[in-house]
Design an enzyme around this catalytic site. Sequence first.
Site, PDB file in Angstrom:
ATOM      1  N   ASP A  82      -8.276  -9.191   4.082  1.00  8.81           N
ATOM      2  CA  ASP A  82      -8.044  -8.073   4.992  1.00  8.81           C
ATOM      3  C   ASP A  82      -9.104  -7.959   6.092  1.00  8.81           C
ATOM      4  O   ASP A  82      -9.973  -7.089   6.014  1.00  8.81           O
ATOM      5  CB  ASP A  82      -8.005  -6.762   4.182  1.00  8.81           C
ATOM      6  CG  ASP A  82      -7.523  -5.586   5.006  1.00  8.81           C
ATOM      7  OD1 ASP A  82      -7.049  -5.811   6.131  1.00  8.81           O
ATOM      8  OD2 ASP A  82      -7.615  -4.449   4.522  1.00  8.81           O
ATOM      9  N   GLU A 105     -12.614  -2.498  12.190  1.00 13.00           N
ATOM     10  CA  GLU A 105     -12.645  -1.721  10.947  1.00 13.00           C
ATOM     11  C   GLU A 105     -13.763  -2.151  10.002  1.00 13.00           C
ATOM     12  O   GLU A 105     -14.395  -1.321   9.364  1.00 13.00           O
ATOM     13  CB  GLU A 105     -11.276  -1.866  10.247  1.00 13.00           C
ATOM     14  CG  GLU A 105     -11.215  -1.188   8.903  1.00 13.00           C
ATOM     15  CD  GLU A 105      -9.856  -1.346   8.213  1.00 13.00           C
ATOM     16  OE1 GLU A 105      -8.939  -1.930   8.827  1.00 13.00           O
ATOM     17  OE2 GLU A 105      -9.728  -0.889   7.072  1.00 13.00           O
ATOM     18  N   GLU A 127       0.825  -1.218   0.000  1.00 16.70           N
ATOM     19  CA  GLU A 127       0.000   0.000   0.000  1.00 16.70           C
ATOM     20  C   GLU A 127       0.856   1.264   0.000  1.00 16.70           C
ATOM     21  O   GLU A 127       0.644   2.185   0.778  1.00 16.70           O
ATOM     22  CB  GLU A 127      -0.962  -0.003   1.195  1.00 16.70           C
ATOM     23  CG  GLU A 127      -1.941  -1.166   1.142  1.00 16.70           C
ATOM     24  CD  GLU A 127      -2.997  -1.151   2.240  1.00 16.70           C
ATOM     25  OE1 GLU A 127      -2.687  -0.691   3.351  1.00 16.70           O
ATOM     26  OE2 GLU A 127      -4.125  -1.601   1.966  1.00 16.70           O
TER      27      GLU A 127
HETATM   28  C1  BDP Z   1      -6.190  -2.262   6.134  1.00 18.75           C
HETATM   29  C2  BDP Z   1      -6.471  -0.883   6.649  1.00 18.75           C
HETATM   30  C3  BDP Z   1      -5.323   0.058   6.492  1.00 18.75           C
HETATM   31  C4  BDP Z   1      -4.048  -0.580   7.036  1.00 18.75           C
HETATM   32  C5  BDP Z   1      -3.832  -1.908   6.353  1.00 18.75           C
HETATM   33  C6  BDP Z   1      -2.645  -2.678   6.935  1.00 18.75           C
HETATM   34  O1  BDP Z   1      -7.603  -0.384   5.961  1.00 18.75           O
HETATM   35  O2  BDP Z   1      -5.660   1.239   7.182  1.00 18.75           O
HETATM   36  O3  BDP Z   1      -2.958   0.251   6.859  1.00 18.75           O
HETATM   37  O4  BDP Z   1      -4.941  -2.731   6.545  1.00 18.75           O
HETATM   38  O5  BDP Z   1      -2.886  -3.663   7.621  1.00 18.75           O
HETATM   39  O6  BDP Z   1      -7.130  -3.097   6.717  1.00 18.75           O
HETATM   40  O7  BDP Z   1      -1.505  -2.350   6.677  1.00 18.75           O
END
Ligand code: BDP
Length: 673
Positions: A348, A376, A275
């Site tokens: 996720d 989340e 990301e």
């Molecule tokens: C996702 C989240 C994000 C996190 C990412 C992570 O939306 O904010 O940075 O995981 O685990 O679930 O790195």
Amino acid sequence: EDGYDLWLRFAPLDGVAAAKLKSQTPVVAPISEGDRSSTLDVAVEELERGLTSLRGEGDPPPAQNPVQIILDCGTEPGTGQSGFSLTPQLEAERPTFRIAAQDHIGCLYGSYALLRELAAGRGLGEISLIDAPAMPLRLLNHWDNPDGHVERGYAGRSIFDWWNLPGRLDQRMIDYARANASIGINGAVVNNVNARAFMLEPRYIAKLKRLADAWRPYGIRIYVSARFSAPRDIGGLDTADPLDPAVRQWWQAKTDEIYASIPDFGGFLVKANSEGQPGPQDYGRSHADGANMMAEAVGDRGTVIWRAFVYSAEDDTDRAKQAYDEFKPLDGQFADNVIVQVKNGPIDFQPREPFHPMFGAMPKTRLMLELQITKEYLGFASHLAFLGPMWEEVLTADTGGEKSVADVIVPVGMAGVANTGSDRNWSGSVFDQANWYAFGRLAWNPSMSSDAIAREWTAQTFTRKPAALEPIVRMMLESREAVVQYMTPLGLAHLMGTGHHYGPAPWVCDLARPEWNPCYYHRADRDGIGFDRTPSGSNAISQYDPAIAAQWSDPAAIDPKLLLWFHRVDWDHRMASGRTLWHELVAEYDRGVAKVDGFAATWSALESEIDPERFRAISERLAIQQTEARWWRDASIAYWQSVNGLPLPEGTAKPPFSVEYYRKLEFPEAPGQ
Ligand code: BDP
């Protein structure tokens, strides 16, 4: 009762238990000067505070023969490190209750265990146990930014006051350590995995040191999320290539600098090439090259925890496959003090996912399980969802070769993305405290049942009275499945709103990257719905043990709870229930909504049993959940109908609005993004 005391309320005992405790008048035996330590001082203080509180108001009657609580922390009760035994000897001339351990932290854990047993209503004479943590690392991961914002946090601002540290240590930092130690959590990564490099600068090391010193008596080690590009960002180098000697030297010097201030520093957590975060792949190097370079700097003083949460825009075959594809070839290449931290499922933190296939595929790598305590994707702090059952599901999942996920991770550990914040009750909702609690208890003992955990927590947090405890436990145990049913039933996933991740948005199909779109996950059209991950589709199923893959490959044999995760089926696909897929899907939404109505009814009947402040706060949240469970149901059904053109099963309520109405809703005020 504002919730601040968490499960450490130690409400006065009543009935027989109260009478017994009063008559036994346990007193903590003094510790000889030579045996004292800051950890034992905490143990004594906690025991005294807890016993006084359990005994209730007023001076204890002078006892003839008070029970001496003896902390015996230099013997080996047969438990190994950090374990303890609790043994009553109440019939003797000098009645005693012995907490024995081989180390001081074991004595502290034993003290909390004794208080927990008493708080559950058990008498001193009935408490005899021997226990030890199952796994060495039991860590919270805070996604807290230095500016006080918590990514995916729904309980206010960060609890870490970086602005005033190191000069001022907030009492919350001690209460936080108490709460963690009481359930065996022994480490905290204090900053977001999307890390800022300046956390490694000298002025931040001084702040970290103040926290580390405050937490040391409680057995909690501090860890930091490290930004992989730090040598460039703050080190004055023009590269962060892990094979560059200057880069290696920089990490070595930086790590030595940290250890000079914090001798028991836990180590680094790294989110790399994920990301948008920098990583070794920026220089054509592998995850192992990056992790091993940092591990060399840390040496045997600590650990490098490398996250496996990766997916890239270039690979558009199936996001669920990507972590395995990147990491599996590296099995056996990681240094001994590297741990690879893997989320429970391959996408996720969805309300339900199958277990991550890496758990069955990396026998030569130390794997740690990452769970998300903050909700989340399960309704933030607004919805009741006790996550014990979800975590029990992943821990007990069979990875093949007779090893469960728990078996794989027990030699290493578990991490939980924390749900703490500056809200007075720490977690936004009192029920979300149970998720913090459950995480700690499962990291201590992954074979504990979520039922047992819910019971313990409820007795300590609300009430020991069976007439109230039983219904609370029941609703907790049903709550996660209810969320799955009204949000993403039958193996659906990732259907939530963009960015904030709250509420339904199955219609979103036009975001820049394919795997950001709900449409990518559900693949619904006029003919059918679901993601084909069998050999005729992405074949993600082949990443699992062949026996498991074979069972899951058959849409008739797979648990319907995972059906649409692995299969694309027609809307009129016949389910084991005899219903068509479409009718079953609609029924699932209705079951979820009905469960939430049931929770609200259960709770409102408990008014006389719960203090007014917490009763009201929870009632309000349950009312929100009732409304929003309907929103999920109605919006989802309206959308599926706009795709499949099918009528609703007879007797089913029509969504009150068209899909256009739901599509237009926006929530710029949603927290935690
Ligand atoms: C996702 C989240 C994000 C996190 C990412 C992570 O939306 O904010 O940075 O995981 O685990 O679930 O790195």
